[in-house]
Structure formats: C-alpha cells, structure tokens
Design a protein around this motif. Structure first.
Motif, PDB file in Angstrom:
ATOM      1  N   ILE A 155       4.307  46.044 -24.194  1.00 25.99           N
ATOM      2  CA  ILE A 155       2.965  46.645 -23.896  1.00 25.99           C
ATOM      3  C   ILE A 155       3.353  47.114 -22.988  1.00 25.99           C
ATOM      4  N   SER A 156       2.442  48.046 -23.212  1.00 27.34           N
ATOM      5  CA  SER A 156       2.326  49.543 -22.149  1.00 27.34           C
ATOM      6  C   SER A 156       0.974  48.984 -21.628  1.00 27.34           C
ATOM      7  N   ILE A 157       1.264  49.408 -20.156  1.00 25.49           N
ATOM      8  CA  ILE A 157      -0.478  49.641 -19.101  1.00 25.49           C
ATOM      9  C   ILE A 157      -0.260  50.290 -18.862  1.00 25.49           C
ATOM     10  N   LEU A 158      -1.803  51.298 -19.219  1.00 31.63           N
ATOM     11  CA  LEU A 158      -1.756  53.120 -18.470  1.00 31.63           C
ATOM     12  C   LEU A 158      -1.975  53.000 -17.582  1.00 31.63           C
ATOM     13  N   GLY A 159      -1.991  54.054 -16.605  1.00 30.72           N
ATOM     14  CA  GLY A 159      -3.081  55.004 -15.952  1.00 30.72           C
ATOM     15  C   GLY A 159      -2.956  55.550 -14.498  1.00 30.72           C
ATOM     16  N   LEU A 160      -3.998  55.551 -14.134  1.00 32.42           N
ATOM     17  CA  LEU A 160      -3.618  56.707 -12.979  1.00 32.42           C
ATOM     18  C   LEU A 160      -3.439  55.721 -11.948  1.00 32.42           C
ATOM     19  N   SER A 161      -2.368  56.548 -10.742  1.00 30.10           N
ATOM     20  CA  SER A 161      -2.491  55.830 -10.116  1.00 30.10           C
ATOM     21  C   SER A 161      -3.637  54.856  -8.912  1.00 30.10           C
ATOM     22  N   GLY A 162      -3.028  53.641  -8.675  1.00 31.15           N
ATOM     23  CA  GLY A 162      -4.429  52.678  -7.977  1.00 31.15           C
ATOM     24  C   GLY A 162      -5.562  52.892  -9.234  1.00 31.15           C
ATOM     25  N   ILE A 163      -6.095  52.538 -10.135  1.00 31.96           N
ATOM     26  CA  ILE A 163      -6.824  52.263 -11.143  1.00 31.96           C
ATOM     27  C   ILE A 163      -6.404  51.286 -11.522  1.00 31.96           C
ATOM     28  N   GLY A 164      -5.583  49.867 -10.568  1.00 37.78           N
ATOM     29  CA  GLY A 164      -5.551  48.509 -10.900  1.00 37.78           C
ATOM     30  C   GLY A 164      -4.508  48.090 -11.950  1.00 37.78           C
ATOM     31  N   LYS A 165      -3.282  48.565 -12.408  1.00 33.08           N
ATOM     32  CA  LYS A 165      -2.415  48.660 -13.398  1.00 33.08           C
ATOM     33  C   LYS A 165      -2.105  47.246 -13.317  1.00 33.08           C
ATOM     34  N   THR A 166      -1.336  46.964 -12.206  1.00 29.48           N
ATOM     35  CA  THR A 166      -0.162  46.361 -11.381  1.00 29.48           C
ATOM     36  C   THR A 166      -1.094  44.997 -11.074  1.00 29.48           C
ATOM     37  N   THR A 167      -2.895  45.160 -10.543  1.00 31.48           N
ATOM     38  CA  THR A 167      -2.800  44.051 -10.425  1.00 31.48           C
ATOM     39  C   THR A 167      -3.619  42.886 -11.532  1.00 31.48           C
ATOM     40  N   LEU A 168      -4.096  43.802 -12.499  1.00 30.89           N
ATOM     41  CA  LEU A 168      -3.940  42.937 -13.810  1.00 30.89           C
ATOM     42  C   LEU A 168      -3.188  42.626 -14.657  1.00 30.89           C
ATOM     43  N   VAL A 169      -1.804  43.193 -14.529  1.00 28.83           N
ATOM     44  CA  VAL A 169      -0.580  42.096 -14.841  1.00 28.83           C
ATOM     45  C   VAL A 169      -0.791  41.210 -14.131  1.00 28.83           C
ATOM     46  N   LYS A 170      -0.542  41.493 -12.712  1.00 25.62           N
ATOM     47  CA  LYS A 170      -0.805  40.200 -11.893  1.00 25.62           C
ATOM     48  C   LYS A 170      -1.482  38.794 -11.725  1.00 25.62           C
ATOM     49  N   ARG A 171      -3.142  39.402 -12.628  1.00 29.79           N
ATOM     50  CA  ARG A 171      -3.441  38.378 -12.520  1.00 29.79           C
ATOM     51  C   ARG A 171      -3.130  37.169 -13.782  1.00 29.79           C
ATOM     52  N   PHE A 172      -3.552  38.544 -15.563  1.00 28.64           N
ATOM     53  CA  PHE A 172      -3.271  37.850 -15.990  1.00 28.64           C
ATOM     54  C   PHE A 172      -2.016  36.581 -16.022  1.00 28.64           C
ATOM     55  N   ILE A 173      -0.569  37.045 -15.390  1.00 20.54           N
ATOM     56  CA  ILE A 173       0.438  36.140 -14.802  1.00 20.54           C
ATOM     57  C   ILE A 173      -0.239  34.937 -13.894  1.00 20.54           C
ATOM     58  N   ASP A 174      -0.736  35.204 -13.552  1.00 19.39           N
ATOM     59  CA  ASP A 174      -1.217  34.246 -12.039  1.00 19.39           C
ATOM     60  C   ASP A 174      -2.329  32.973 -13.236  1.00 19.39           C
ATOM     61  N   LEU A 175      -2.797  33.243 -14.110  1.00 16.53           N
ATOM     62  CA  LEU A 175      -3.632  32.839 -14.987  1.00 16.53           C
ATOM     63  C   LEU A 175      -3.167  31.940 -16.490  1.00 16.53           C
ATOM     64  N   HIS A 176      -1.675  32.542 -16.880  1.00 16.86           N
ATOM     65  CA  HIS A 176      -0.993  31.616 -17.938  1.00 16.86           C
ATOM     66  C   HIS A 176       0.628  31.812 -17.589  1.00 16.86           C
ATOM     67  N   GLN A 177       0.772  31.799 -15.527  1.00 17.28           N
ATOM     68  CA  GLN A 177       2.703  31.845 -15.671  1.00 17.28           C
ATOM     69  C   GLN A 177       2.896  30.146 -16.273  1.00 17.28           C
ATOM     70  N   GLN A 178       2.715  28.874 -16.792  1.00 15.70           N
ATOM     71  CA  GLN A 178       3.053  28.273 -17.372  1.00 15.70           C
ATOM     72  C   GLN A 178       3.190  27.999 -18.729  1.00 15.70           C
ATOM     73  N   LYS A 179       2.884  29.231 -18.914  1.00 14.06           N
ATOM     74  CA  LYS A 179       3.097  29.338 -20.644  1.00 14.06           C
ATOM     75  C   LYS A 179       3.983  29.785 -20.829  1.00 14.06           C
ATOM     76  N   PHE A 180       5.532  30.212 -20.131  1.00 13.57           N
ATOM     77  CA  PHE A 180       6.413  30.728 -20.377  1.00 13.57           C
ATOM     78  C   PHE A 180       7.324  30.376 -19.789  1.00 13.57           C
TER      79      PHE A 180
END
Length: 338
Positions: A155-180
C-alpha cells in the motif's frame, strides 16, 4: 473484556507503581476512554475542567507506560491493556486480586510452531505520537478494508510533506495494533541499503547466519507467511533520485525493487505500507485489479479544528487560512490582510 476488568488491572498496576489505588476521577477517565469519549466530553459529564481531565489522563498514561514497559496513551490504552491481559496469566479477578505474569517463554515453547506464531512483536520506537487527529475517517476505513479485509500486500500512502500521511498510518495502527502478530516501523529519512534494512528487520529473530540478500529475503518472507505482519517504510522518496523522473531509484538503493516485487508476487498474509511523496515504479506499472496493491493519495483538510490549540485567536479566519495554504489563492491572502 469489559471496563470492570480493565479498571481492576489498571488499579493493580497503579498500586504496584505508586502504592495508591485509582481515585474516582482516574476511574472516570479510564471508563470514558474505554467508551471512546473525548476529554472534553468526560470533563462535561463529571463537572471538571477539560485541562484537569487531560492532566489526570497524562499522569495515568505515564504510570502505565512505566509499569508495562511500552508507550501507553489515550488512543492505544484499551487495546494495549486487553493485549497484555490476553497474553498473560491472571487469577482471582472477582476478588480484585490480580496475579500478573508474562507467558512462559521457555525453550520448549519457543521450539513449537504455535509458540512462535503467538509471540507478538511491536517495534514502534520511531513512530510518531499523535496528539490530535482530525477527520480522515474515510481514509482510515479505506486502509482497514484494504489491509484487514482484502489482505492487500503493498500500500502506498502519497501526498505533500506535512499533509498527514504519517499521522494517518499511525492512527490506523493505534486502532488496530492487536490484529497483527508483528508491526515494525522504519524511516528512510536517512536511507540505508536493502541489505542493512533486512538485517534490521530480522535482528530480533534467532536465525542462522544469512550471508546473502536472497537468504535474508527468503527468511523475511517465511515470517511474513507464518505471521500477520505490518511493515511501515516512511519517507520512501529518499531512495529515489531527486529532481529526476518520478520514482527512479538511486543506484545504491536499486535492490529495493526486488523487495517490492516479491511483496506483490509472493503469497503471504502480511502488508507493507510505503509512505512517500513519490510513487514507487512497481506501483506505477502494476494493475490494482490484478495485483494485491493499492494507492491512497491524501488531499488537504478543510476542517478548522486542525488549528485548535495553535494560539491563533480569530477563529473566523481559520478556514480562510487553510484555503490559502491548500490553494495558494492570492485573492484569499489579500482579503485576510485587509
């Protein structure tokens, strides 16, 4: 797992660390967080200031982090506690006495396939901490569908610097970490060769000497096949040639192409997320209908709440400021300065 059990466990951890039991406000904060409430809502319901509730929360997460030896915060508190409880042994819940001990990892259990499969490993040392998360609900839902339901491999998460790519992925992990079974977050801000990256990814596995990249790749994919893993590679654009054709590898990082091709062409149950300002060529040339790949390009947010707690006083101008940033609209800039 219910809130009573979580309160009992948190209470025992607090006693062991401070010698004191949870007070009423601490219990209220934990219960509210368990129910998915914001600090603002919790404060309103218990007639306390939001700043007071936030302060109590911060102290709680700090004590629990020290007790468990891993980062605990408002967003990951519930599933962290549930994961620890589910992978530990507990007795006498009904009597409010909890005996807490990690599962025995003796040599015999390590040598069984089931023991290896059930051993969890999370390395999020360099992943960012999220203080606020605005919108992006649809993007989180999309990631969840791709990774958890469709078993998308790359999966590729694309966008300009500072637009929230890294924050989005970390939020996904915070919600679903126990599933891995395992999650590893690595940054390519200062990129390293594929050989060194593989050494890094495999360093916590007791393996025989693996002298070649092919041997290391084989071992990595054995793990990705036997466990449900999530690997995040942030700042991927740094392995490409700057100011050249999009996604053209620098010569010393050309081997990454082999890794990404294997991820898409090999059968396994894991996912790799690439966070980048540029698309990698493997994602450009493959058809999403035929291969387990997906791309998500982030656009800007137009929610004024993203400017909350920044010190800006005039709320009426927040949306104009966001529009100016996203569009570079000269007319908006002139209007704001009038």
């Amino acid at each position: 797992m219910n809130v009573t059990e979580i309160l009992q466990f948190a209470d025992q951890l607090i006693i062991n660390k401070t010698g004191k039991r949870l007070d009423d406000l601490q219990k209220t904060v934990i219960t509210g967080v368990y129910e998915g409430k914001t600090y603002e809502t919790i404060a309103e319901e218990c007639n306390r200031s939001e700043s007071r509730v936030r302060s109590v929360g911060r102290k709680l997460w700090q004590i629990l982090s020290e007790s468990l030896g891993e980062d605990v915060n408002k967003h990951n508190f519930c599933w962290t506690i549930e994961r620890v409880i589910n992978n530990s042994q507990f007795y006498n819940f009904g009597n409010n006495q909890i005996n807490y001990c990690h599962n025995d990892n003796n040599e015999s259990s390590k040598n069984t396939k089931q023991g290896i499969k059930n051993k969890l490993y999370y390395d999020l040392t360099i992943a960012p901490k999220i203080n606020r998360f605005c919108d992006r609900t649809s993007e989180i839902d999309t990631l969840s569908k791709w990774i958890l339901n469709q078993n998308t491999h790359l999966i590729s998460i694309l966008g300009l610097s500072g637009i929230g790519k890294t924050t989005l992925v970390k939020r996904f992990i915070d919600l679903h970490q126990q599933k891995f079974d395992a999650i590893v977050w690595r940054s390519l801000k200062f990129p390293q060769s594929l050989d060194l990256l593989l050494d890094d990814l495999l360093k916590h596995h007791k393996l025989d000497s693996l002298p070649t990249i092919n041997d290391k790749l084989k071992q990595l994919f054995d793990i990705l096949t036997n466990k449900k893993c999530l690997i995040i590679l942030d700042d991927l654009q740094n392995i490409f040639i700057p100011s050249q054709f999009a996604g053209k590898y620098q010569p010393e990082y050309q081997d990454y192409q082999t890794l990404f091709k294997m991820i898409t062409e090999t059968q396994h149950q894991s996912s790799v997320i690439l966070i980048s300002q540029e698309q990698c060529p493997e994602m450009e040339c493959l058809d999403e209908e035929l291969y387990p790949i997906k791309s998500l390009e982030l656009s800007g947010l137009d929610n004024p709440e993203i400017l909350k707690n920044t010190g800006l006083k005039n709320k009426d101008s927040w949306l104009k400021l966001i529009k100016l940033y996203l569009t570079g609209d000269k007319a908006v800039e002139d209007e704001m300065w009038q």
